[in-house]
Design a protein around this motif. Structure first.
Motif, PDB file in Angstrom:
ATOM      1  N   SER A  16       0.843  -1.187   0.000  1.00 31.22           N
ATOM      2  CA  SER A  16       0.000   0.000   0.000  1.00 31.22           C
ATOM      3  C   SER A  16       0.881   1.240   0.000  1.00 31.22           C
ATOM      4  O   SER A  16       1.814   1.347   0.791  1.00 31.22           O
ATOM      5  CB  SER A  16      -0.907   0.012   1.232  1.00 31.22           C
ATOM      6  N   GLU A  17       0.593   2.171  -0.898  1.00 28.19           N
ATOM      7  CA  GLU A  17       1.373   3.400  -1.000  1.00 28.19           C
ATOM      8  C   GLU A  17       0.562   4.606  -0.526  1.00 28.19           C
ATOM      9  O   GLU A  17       0.772   5.728  -0.965  1.00 28.19           O
ATOM     10  CB  GLU A  17       1.846   3.605  -2.445  1.00 28.19           C
ATOM     11  N   ARG A  18      -0.371   4.350   0.382  1.00 22.11           N
ATOM     12  CA  ARG A  18      -1.243   5.422   0.870  1.00 22.11           C
ATOM     13  C   ARG A  18      -0.450   6.515   1.585  1.00 22.11           C
ATOM     14  O   ARG A  18      -0.701   7.710   1.389  1.00 22.11           O
ATOM     15  CB  ARG A  18      -2.299   4.843   1.796  1.00 22.11           C
ATOM     16  N   TRP A  87       6.301   8.039  -5.399  1.00 17.94           N
ATOM     17  CA  TRP A  87       4.975   7.395  -5.312  1.00 17.94           C
ATOM     18  C   TRP A  87       4.617   6.731  -6.627  1.00 17.94           C
ATOM     19  O   TRP A  87       4.148   5.582  -6.658  1.00 17.94           O
ATOM     20  CB  TRP A  87       3.923   8.447  -4.943  1.00 17.94           C
ATOM     21  N   VAL A  91       3.725   2.734  -7.213  1.00 14.42           N
ATOM     22  CA  VAL A  91       2.437   2.221  -7.698  1.00 14.42           C
ATOM     23  C   VAL A  91       2.606   1.547  -9.061  1.00 14.42           C
ATOM     24  O   VAL A  91       1.789   0.694  -9.438  1.00 14.42           O
ATOM     25  CB  VAL A  91       1.357   3.332  -7.764  1.00 14.42           C
ATOM     26  N   ASP A 215      -4.917   4.945  -5.332  1.00 14.41           N
ATOM     27  CA  ASP A 215      -4.865   4.233  -4.057  1.00 14.41           C
ATOM     28  C   ASP A 215      -6.104   3.371  -3.869  1.00 14.41           C
ATOM     29  O   ASP A 215      -6.003   2.211  -3.429  1.00 14.41           O
ATOM     30  CB  ASP A 215      -4.748   5.241  -2.909  1.00 14.41           C
ATOM     31  N   THR A 219      -5.881  -0.674  -3.512  1.00 17.31           N
ATOM     32  CA  THR A 219      -6.145  -1.264  -2.200  1.00 17.31           C
ATOM     33  C   THR A 219      -7.470  -2.021  -2.162  1.00 17.31           C
ATOM     34  O   THR A 219      -7.627  -2.952  -1.366  1.00 17.31           O
ATOM     35  CB  THR A 219      -6.148  -0.182  -1.100  1.00 17.31           C
TER      36      THR A 219
END
Length: 241
Positions: A16-18, A87, A91, A215, A219
């Motif tokens: 997860s790149e939140r 980021w 992703v 995101d 996710t």
């Protein structure tokens, strides 16, 4: 483009790149603030020259404010760019796990597309288009080429406003670097910097929405790699966006 089969990346997994996206969004918001501050300083320089043209102290003060805000704005833009590209890089790794489809540009272009003149006017959009397409659950994991998946209106809107702000911002920068001191030149800079700030604000808002959208796609979609997703869907057609 070749139709090579991507290697199965067994040395990594989804992530997860939140948090990284949130950091990029905050810095993008900061860029918007500094862009408007720069536009204000251009207006202040114009007003100072028009009102106090024979007062060297006032003119030096305006130049100091303009130069200081210019440095702050440049640092904010650099910070936002670095975090956003990191980021984007991350992703992209997730996107390659979701879908085996060939991206239009190799992973190195995730960074290089922003740095190479001319192609930086459209390569970054294609990089983002392919990431969005590969991350979307509606895209078959076995899609052979992501360029066949229609782009989204969100990416189009973000990119057009960004390019518009970039072009007008560069015109302003060239005017300042040329040492514009006449009222007419400064008035032009005020207009162009304000237009650039408007486009930059629009691009910033759309960029934050885009980060949130990617995101959500990555996710909410089950973390099943393409090589474990079974056989291709029969009669698959790229989904309309």
């Amino acid at each position: 483009m070749s139709s090579r089969v991507p290697q199965v990346p067994l040395d990594r997994w989804f992530s997860s790149e939140r948090a990284m996206g949130l950091g990029a969004s905050i810095l993008i918001g900061l860029v918007t603030v500094t862009t408007w501050a720069t536009a204000w300083s251009d207006g202040y320089s114009y007003h100072t020259l028009k009102t106090y043209g024979d007062d060297p102290g006032r003119l030096d003060e305006a130049d100091l404010i303009s130069g200081s805000l210019g440095i702050v704005s440049a640092l904010a833009l650099l910070s936002a760019a670095v975090v956003f590209i990191v980021w984007l890089w991350r992703v992209r790794w997730n996107a390659e796990m979701f879908c085996r489809g060939e991206h239009r540009h190799t992973r190195g272009w995730v960074i290089g597309c922003w740095l190479v003149p001319v192609v930086n006017l459209w390569y970054p959009k294609q990089v983002v288009d392919d990431i969005v397409a590969a991350s979307d659950a509606r895209t078959d994991p076995h899609t052979p080429a992501l360029k066949d998946v229609p782009g989204t209106r969100l990416v189009w809107a973000w990119w057009l406003t960004w390019v518009a702000g970039l072009v007008t911002g560069n015109i302003v920068q060239r005017g300042v670097l040329a040492g514009a001191s006449q009222l007419g030149d400064l008035r032009t800079n005020v207009i162009l910097s304000s237009v650039s700030a408007l486009f930059t604000t629009g691009a910033a808002v759309l960029a934050v929405i885009l980060i949130q959208r990617v995101d959500e796609l990555q996710t909410q979609r089950p973390w099943v790699p393409w090589w474990a997703a079974g056989t291709p869907r029969n009669g698959f057609q790229p989904p309309a966006r």
